[in-house]
Motif scaffolding. Sequence first.
Motif, PDB file in Angstrom:
ATOM      1  N   CYS A   1       0.856  -1.182   0.000  1.00  0.00           N
ATOM      2  CA  CYS A   1       0.000   0.000   0.000  1.00  0.00           C
ATOM      3  C   CYS A   1       0.895   1.236   0.000  1.00  0.00           C
ATOM      4  N   PRO A   2       0.741   2.140  -0.951  1.00  0.00           N
ATOM      5  CA  PRO A   2       1.598   3.332  -0.993  1.00  0.00           C
ATOM      6  C   PRO A   2       1.265   4.296   0.142  1.00  0.00           C
ATOM      7  N   SER A   3       2.126   5.263   0.331  1.00  0.00           N
ATOM      8  CA  SER A   3       1.932   6.240   1.394  1.00  0.00           C
ATOM      9  C   SER A   3       0.833   7.230   1.024  1.00  0.00           C
ATOM     10  N   THR A   4       0.159   7.736   2.044  1.00  0.00           N
ATOM     11  CA  THR A   4      -0.830   8.790   1.892  1.00  0.00           C
ATOM     12  C   THR A   4      -0.407   9.987   2.741  1.00  0.00           C
ATOM     13  N   LYS A   5      -1.300  10.962   2.882  1.00  0.00           N
ATOM     14  CA  LYS A   5      -0.940  12.164   3.625  1.00  0.00           C
ATOM     15  C   LYS A   5      -0.683  11.866   5.101  1.00  0.00           C
ATOM     16  N   ASP A   6      -1.448  10.949   5.679  1.00  0.00           N
ATOM     17  CA  ASP A   6      -1.332  10.687   7.110  1.00  0.00           C
ATOM     18  C   ASP A   6      -0.766   9.317   7.449  1.00  0.00           C
ATOM     19  N   LYS A   7      -0.444   8.488   6.437  1.00  0.00           N
ATOM     20  CA  LYS A   7       0.070   7.152   6.697  1.00  0.00           C
ATOM     21  C   LYS A   7       1.273   6.862   5.815  1.00  0.00           C
ATOM     22  N   PRO A   8       2.303   6.176   6.362  1.00  0.00           N
ATOM     23  CA  PRO A   8       3.426   5.770   5.512  1.00  0.00           C
ATOM     24  C   PRO A   8       3.050   4.569   4.655  1.00  0.00           C
TER      25      PRO A   8
END
Length: 651
Positions: A204-211
Motif C-alpha cells: 500500500c503506498p503512502s498517503t498524507k497521514d500514513k506511511p
Amino acid sequence: MSFKECRMLFRSKEGVEIFPIPTKHEDGIDKMEERNFLMKGPTTFQQFAPDGSCVFIHQPKTGVVMCPLDDQDGSEIKSPFLADSKSIQMMCCSPKGTYLLTWERLSSTDPNQPNLKIWDAKTGTFLHGFIQKNLRRVNWPYVQWSHDEKYAFLLVTNEIRVYDGKDFWSENVRFIDKMRISGVISMSVPKKSDVSSYLIASFCPSTKDKPACSSLHKYPCVVPPKASSYPSIVRKSLFQAEEITVHWSPKGDAALMALQTSVDTSGESYYGSTTLHLMREEYNDVITVPLPRNSSGPILDVAWMPNPAKPSCFAVLSGRMPAMASLHHGTTGEPIFLCGNAHRNTICWANHGRFFCLAGFGNLAGGMTFWDRNKEKVIPQYNSTTGVAVFPEVVASCTVGYGWSPDSRCFGVSTTSPRMNVDNQVRLFSYTGEELKNVPWNNTHYKPDRLLQASFVPSAKNVYPDRPQSPGPRITGTEEEIAEAKRRAKEAAIKPVASAVKRYVPPSARSRSGAGNSLAERIRQEKEGNMMGATKILSKPGIHGASASKIKGMPVGMAPPPVETKSKNALRKERQKRNKAKKGEEEAEADTIVQVDPEKRARKLKKALKQIEDLKIKDLVELNGDQKKKLISEKALREELAQLGLALKSS
C-alpha cells in the motif's frame, strides 16, 4: 548416460525457429543451412507452458496461436487458438498451465465488455472475464493463482478477491471470499511452494497521514477477519517508499522485499536509497537484510537459490561499482559468503541451484563469472594442451536476454531488437564460461536487427538430474609447457600489487573502512588491487542494515552510525560495570517492593488490568509493541493481585 535434448526458441522478424543446443564441444550438431520455420511472419510476444510442451505466440494479423513443441509434424501453424485475440497485449500462464490470462484495451464501442480474460489453456475456450481499465506492468498479472491452483486472487480497489480455482468452468462465477486491505495497489503470490498454507504479499503506498506499508498475509485466516481490515502476520511501514519488488523463496515460505525510496537521508546518493527486508511466516518481525560493510550503496539485484531441496539461501549484489556480491542465509538473512568486488549488476541461478552467474549487463561491459555454490569457488576452464586450470575473462557485450538451460549445463546470451539494433546474435557458453562454437544456427541471418527474442524451452520438474562439475583433464605435456601454463594462469588470477608509496589520507578519514566512496577513490582502489576478493564469513561481520533497524525512529534507508571497535580488555571492564550496575538495580528494586503499600499496589494493578481489558476490544494489528507486551503481562498481574489479596485478608 543420455538425457533429453535441450532446445532454444528464436523469434525473429521473419518467423519462429527452434534449435537443439549442444552442451560441450564434442556434441555433433550440424549447422542448419536452410531455415526451418515453425511459424512465419511477424510476431509480438510469446508465452511458454510451464512444462515446455507448447508455446503460445501472438501474431498481429491472426491472434494467439498455440505451437506444440513435443510432437512437431513440420507443418506451419496458421489457425488462431484464442478467438478474437488480435488486440491482446499481455499474456501469462497459471502455475500448472491450466489457464491462460490475457489483457487487452477496453473496447471503445462496448466498454462493458471484459478485457481481462481467463482461457482454458488446453482447448482455447473462453471461461470468464473481468473489466480492468488501467494496467500497470509492475502489477501484472492482476489474477494470480496459488501454486496448486486451488485459489485464484484478483486485485481490485481496496481489496483482494478470492475465487475457487476450479470454478471458472461454471456459468455463475463469483468470489468465495475477499481480503479487505485499504489502499492496496499490488500483490504477489508464490508460484512454487512446499508448505500447506497460502501466503500473499501486499503493498500500500503512502498517503498524507500514513506511511507506505508492505504486509504478508496468510489465507485462510485462523482468526475471523474484521470487515474493516484483513489481518497480516508480518508488516513493515516503509517511509517514502515508491517502488517495491517481491522475491519469493523456492519453498514459498519467505519473501524478500526490495524497497526503493526517492530520497536518501544519508546524502550519499542523488537517486535515493535501496533497502532489503526479509519476511517469514514463522517470524513476528521483519528482518532488515544486513549487507557487508564495504557495500554501502544501492542494491543492484537479488535472487533466491531456486532448489527447494537444498538449504535456503539468496544472493545479493550491492554497493557502488565495483559492486559486492554476497550469499546470505535464507532464514536469518546474515551474509555467509562474499564473492568479492567486480563490475557486476546481474545474478542468474541455474535451475538446480548448484551454479550461478554474476554478470555485468546493460550499461556495463558484459563481464561474466561462473560460480559453484557447493564449492564456493569460481568454476575454472582447462588448457586444451596441458590440462592446467585457467581463469580467462569471459565477456558478452551488448547482452539483452540471458538465461540457463533446463539441465543447468549451458548459459545463453542474446542481443535483440529493438533494445539493440546492431549485431543481433545468440551466443552459448558452457557452465565453465567457455563459449560453444558448434551451434546449429547461423547468426548472420539475424544481423543487424532481425532478432526479437531468444529463450530456452522450459522442461517439467525432475527431467534433468543435478550434475556436478565434470572432472578436469589429466595434466599432460613437457615440464616446460606445464610450468609455462601454470605461470600464465597464476598471472591471470593475481591482482596487481599495490605500490609501496601510499597516498596521504587525512586523519578524519583514516578510521573509516574504505577511506572514501568517491569515483576516483574506487578507481584508485581497483587499479592498486585493493578490492576485496572471495571470502567465507566465519564470524558475524560488520554489517549495514541491522543496526539501523534496531534504532527506534531511524528512517528506512538511513545509514547507521559508525561502529567503534574496542579491545578485549575494554570490553571486559564494560561487562563488569554492567553486571555491577544490574546487581545494584536488582537489590534496590527488591527493597522497593518490600516497602510498597499493598493497597496502593493493588489499585495500580487493577488500573493496569482495566487498560488490558480495553486493549482486548481493539484489533490486534493496530496495537504497538508496548501494548502487545501489556497484553502478555496480564497473567502475571493477576497472580500478583491475588497474592496481595491474600496478604490483605491475613493481616
